[in-house]
Structures are given as C-alpha cells and as structure tokens.
Design an enzyme around this catalytic site. Structure first.
Site, short mmCIF file in Angstrom:
data_model
loop_
_atom_site.label_atom_id
_atom_site.label_comp_id
_atom_site.label_asym_id
_atom_site.label_seq_id
_atom_site.Cartn_x
_atom_site.Cartn_y
_atom_site.Cartn_z
N VAL A 87 8.18 13.20 57.99
CA VAL A 87 8.30 11.92 57.29
C VAL A 87 7.12 11.02 57.64
CG1 VAL A 87 9.68 9.80 57.17
CG2 VAL A 87 10.80 12.03 57.02
N LYS A 134 4.13 21.99 62.76
CA LYS A 134 4.86 20.79 62.36
C LYS A 134 3.98 19.59 62.70
CE LYS A 134 8.96 18.13 63.69
NZ LYS A 134 10.17 18.11 64.51
N LYS A 162 19.29 11.84 60.58
CA LYS A 162 20.06 13.08 60.81
C LYS A 162 21.20 12.84 61.79
CE LYS A 162 16.34 16.18 59.61
NZ LYS A 162 15.16 15.30 59.65
N SER A 171 11.73 9.61 67.36
CA SER A 171 10.83 10.17 66.35
C SER A 171 9.76 9.17 65.91
CB SER A 171 11.63 10.60 65.13
OG SER A 171 10.75 11.02 64.10
N ALA A 172 8.56 9.69 65.71
CA ALA A 172 7.46 8.86 65.19
C ALA A 172 7.76 8.36 63.77
CB ALA A 172 6.15 9.64 65.21
N ASP A 173 8.76 8.94 63.12
CA ASP A 173 9.15 8.48 61.78
C ASP A 173 9.49 6.98 61.79
OD1 ASP A 173 8.96 11.14 61.08
OD2 ASP A 173 11.11 11.42 60.69
N GLU A 233 7.78 15.73 51.47
CA GLU A 233 7.27 16.28 52.73
C GLU A 233 7.31 17.81 52.70
OE1 GLU A 233 9.66 16.99 56.18
OE2 GLU A 233 11.17 15.53 55.52
N ASP A 269 13.00 10.30 73.76
CA ASP A 269 12.71 11.03 72.52
C ASP A 269 13.08 10.21 71.29
OD1 ASP A 269 12.21 12.82 70.53
OD2 ASP A 269 13.35 14.47 71.41
N1 PSU Z 1 14.50 18.43 57.88
C1 PSU Z 1 14.82 19.58 58.44
N2 PSU Z 1 14.15 19.98 59.55
C2 PSU Z 1 13.14 19.23 60.10
C3 PSU Z 1 12.82 18.01 59.49
C4 PSU Z 1 13.51 17.67 58.39
O1 PSU Z 1 15.75 20.25 57.94
O2 PSU Z 1 12.53 19.64 61.10
C5 PSU Z 1 11.71 17.16 60.05
C6 PSU Z 1 11.35 15.98 59.14
O3 PSU Z 1 10.06 16.22 58.65
C7 PSU Z 1 11.36 14.77 60.06
C8 PSU Z 1 11.14 15.43 61.38
O4 PSU Z 1 10.37 13.83 59.75
O5 PSU Z 1 11.96 16.58 61.29
C9 PSU Z 1 11.48 14.61 62.57
O6 PSU Z 1 11.11 15.34 63.70
P1 PSU Z 1 10.90 14.62 65.10
O7 PSU Z 1 12.27 14.19 65.52
O8 PSU Z 1 10.30 15.70 65.98
O9 PSU Z 1 9.97 13.48 64.84
MN MN Z 2 10.73 13.90 69.36
#
Ligand code: PSU
Ligand code: MN
Length: 303
Positions: free
Chosen positions: A108, A88, A161, A142-144, A26, A140
C-alpha cells in the site's frame, strides 16, 4: 508528474492526459497474498471491473528497477507466476530495488508513492497494514500508516487486516491525521470480518459523497491521504470468533518459528487461508473486487 524513474503505460498515460478516471492497484497482494493461479485470475478480473465501470486500471510494481504505473497482461502474468523472485517492496525498499535493477511488488505504501508520482488519486486494495498485535514490544507498525499521513492518495480497502491490533491502528491513524471513512457504516470493517467494535470518523453512503470528502481534504492544502473502508459482503464475511481462535494459535507458532519483519503479514494471511480451508482466500478475492468497483465509481465521480 512523470519522473525519470517511472514508466506510465500508454493506456494510463492517455487517460491521465485526458483527465479520465484512473484507479491504482498494488501488487504485493498478488505475489505475497494469494497463490497462483488465483492471483493472476484476480489481477485480470479486477482490471476488467475497473474498465467496465469506465475507469482505467494502473497496477503498480517495480520491474528491473523501473517503477511501473500500469502493467501489460504479460507483466501481470509474469509477476503472478514468479512470486518467489518478487521482493515485497515498501517505501524503504524502493531505492535499493531501483539501484540494483531488481523486481519488486508494491505494498500500500509504495503503491501510494507511485500513484502520487503518476498523478493518480484513487487506489483500491484488499486491506491495509497497521499496528501489529504486540507492537508495544516489537514496534511493528506498517509503513502504510505513515504513507497515508503524507501522500495525497485515497485508499479504498476493506479496513485494516484483522490480524492487526485494530484499536491501536485507529489511534495511530488519528495521531497522523488520516481521515477514515466508513462506506455505508459507522463501524470499522476488519478486512475478512465485516464489522468490528471500533467507530470510524465519518460515514459516506455514495461514491459522490466520498468524492466530495476527497475534494475537501485536498482543498485544505495539507499533506496526506484518506482511508475509505468498505465492508465485505455479509455472505462472505468470516466471524470475529473464528478468526480470533485461529490467531491465538498462529501468533504462538509465529513466535516459535521466528517469523519477523515484513514476513509477518504474508505468513499470517497464509495461515488463515490454510486454517479456513480456503474460505479466507475466497473472502479476500471478493472483498478486493468489491473495493475495486467502489474505487472505480469514486474515480468517475471525482474526475
Ligand atoms: N494482502 C495480502 N498479503 C499481503 C499484503 C496484502 O493478502 O502481504 C500486503 C499489503 O501490500 C500491505 C502490506 O500494504 O501487506 C503490509 O505489510 P507490512 O505490515 O509488512 O507493512
Ligand atoms: Mn512490519
């Protein structure tokens, strides 16, 4: 299955045509997860690890509205040194970035989409997104996680995380039918933190074992990916206690500063970086290298 909106680099294209192992990477981690120049150094270092293991790296991004699988050195350098102008880009962002001809870095979720389109089955990252703390109120998530439920790509990471609600993240993955594998462990790793209290569905102790799980998963003929969680080295791990102390203050400040939506994950990652005086960044880089190495081995065994 290359499509009209996707550019596959010559190196990746050749490897795929020959049935050689390819590992997707990614790029949000570069633009929103690490400062320059560490981001560029890390991006090149992980590509080298993949090549040294006998596979081909395919870093993904959106450049001038084109989906990319496989970037040149110059493209990686550009992304890393122009983080401010990189959107992003998760699943929902792909259409407008493409239509407007914009630049974006892939999360992701969007990396899985590009990998699947290109015909790449294995993807390595640092940590995935998940269910945020307080999601009962904010929704909230994540779409992941949805992507893992529907797109047939294996994601090698160091766990969700630790800034997230890991218990709820595991519940969500279960609901969505995502297989979660612990590499050499029964306990879920938490990204910067080597081990958490939650259990994974299954443990695998070698790349071959993981490759067998992937083959079985995809022989079922149902949608979705597999999450492989690879604990960070003991010597690099932050402790749960120190992270929780930092998170307590961070969540309060985040609320008072009005940080919301897709800015949350990068904001918390940066806060941890500052609060640990760079230790979390070093951990992030090490765990990524570790995951990339494992993903390349799995890709070699899978092919
Ligand atoms: N690793 C980091 N910072 C980030 C991410 C990863 O150190 O911002 C990203 C990854 O790409 C992951 C995304 O898929 O954060 C998830 O963000 P969100 O919770 O907004 O879906
Ligand atoms: Mn989010």
């Amino acid at each position: 299955m290359p499509s009209q909106c996707l550019d596959i680099s010559p190196e990746v294209s050749k490897a795929l045509a020959r049935g050689q192992p390819v590992v997707a990477l990614e790029s949000t981690i570069l633009s929103h997860g690490m400062p320059w120049p560490e981001n560029v150094e890390t991006a090149h270092a992980v590509e080298k690890i993949i090549r040294d293991t006998g596979a081909v790296p395919a870093t993904t991004a959106i450049l001038k509205g084109r989906l990319k699988a496989g970037l040149s050195e110059a493209e990686i350098d550009y992304i890393g040194s122009h983080s401010q102008e990189m959107h992003k880009a998760s699943r929902r962002d792909l259409p407008w970035l493409m239509a407007k001809g914009e630049n974006g870095t892939t999360t992701v979720a969007s990396t899985m989409i590009i990998a699947a389109k290109a015909g790449i089955r294995i993807f390595a990252t640092g940590g995935i997104g998940g269910v945020h703390r307080g999601a009962q109120e904010t929704f909230d998530i994540s779409a992941d996680l949805q992507e893992l439920a529907r797109t047939p790509v294996a994601v090698v990471c160091a766990g969700p995380k630790i800034i997230l609600d890991l218990g709820l993240t595991m519940e969500y993955l279960e609901t969505m039918g995502v297989t979660v594998v612990g590499y050499g462990t029964h306990k879920l790793p938490g990204f910067y933190v080597r081990e958490t209290q939650w259990a994974v569905d299954c443990r695998a102790d070698s790349p071959v074992e993981v490759a067998n799980i992937l083959r079985a998963r995809w022989s079922l003929g149902v949608d979705g990916g597999v999450l492989i969680t690879n604990p960070v080295e003991k010597s690099q791990s932050l402790t749960l206690e120190e992270v929780e102390v930092i998170m307590e203050g961070a969540l309060q400040d985040m609320a008072s500063e009005g940080v919301t939506g897709k800015a949350i994950t990068p904001w918390l990652i940066k806060r941890l970086h500052e609060a640990t005086r760079g230790r979390s960044l070093a951990t992030n880089i090490e765990l990524l290298k570790n995951n990339v190495q494992l993903a390349a081995q799995i890709a070699c065994d899978y092919c």
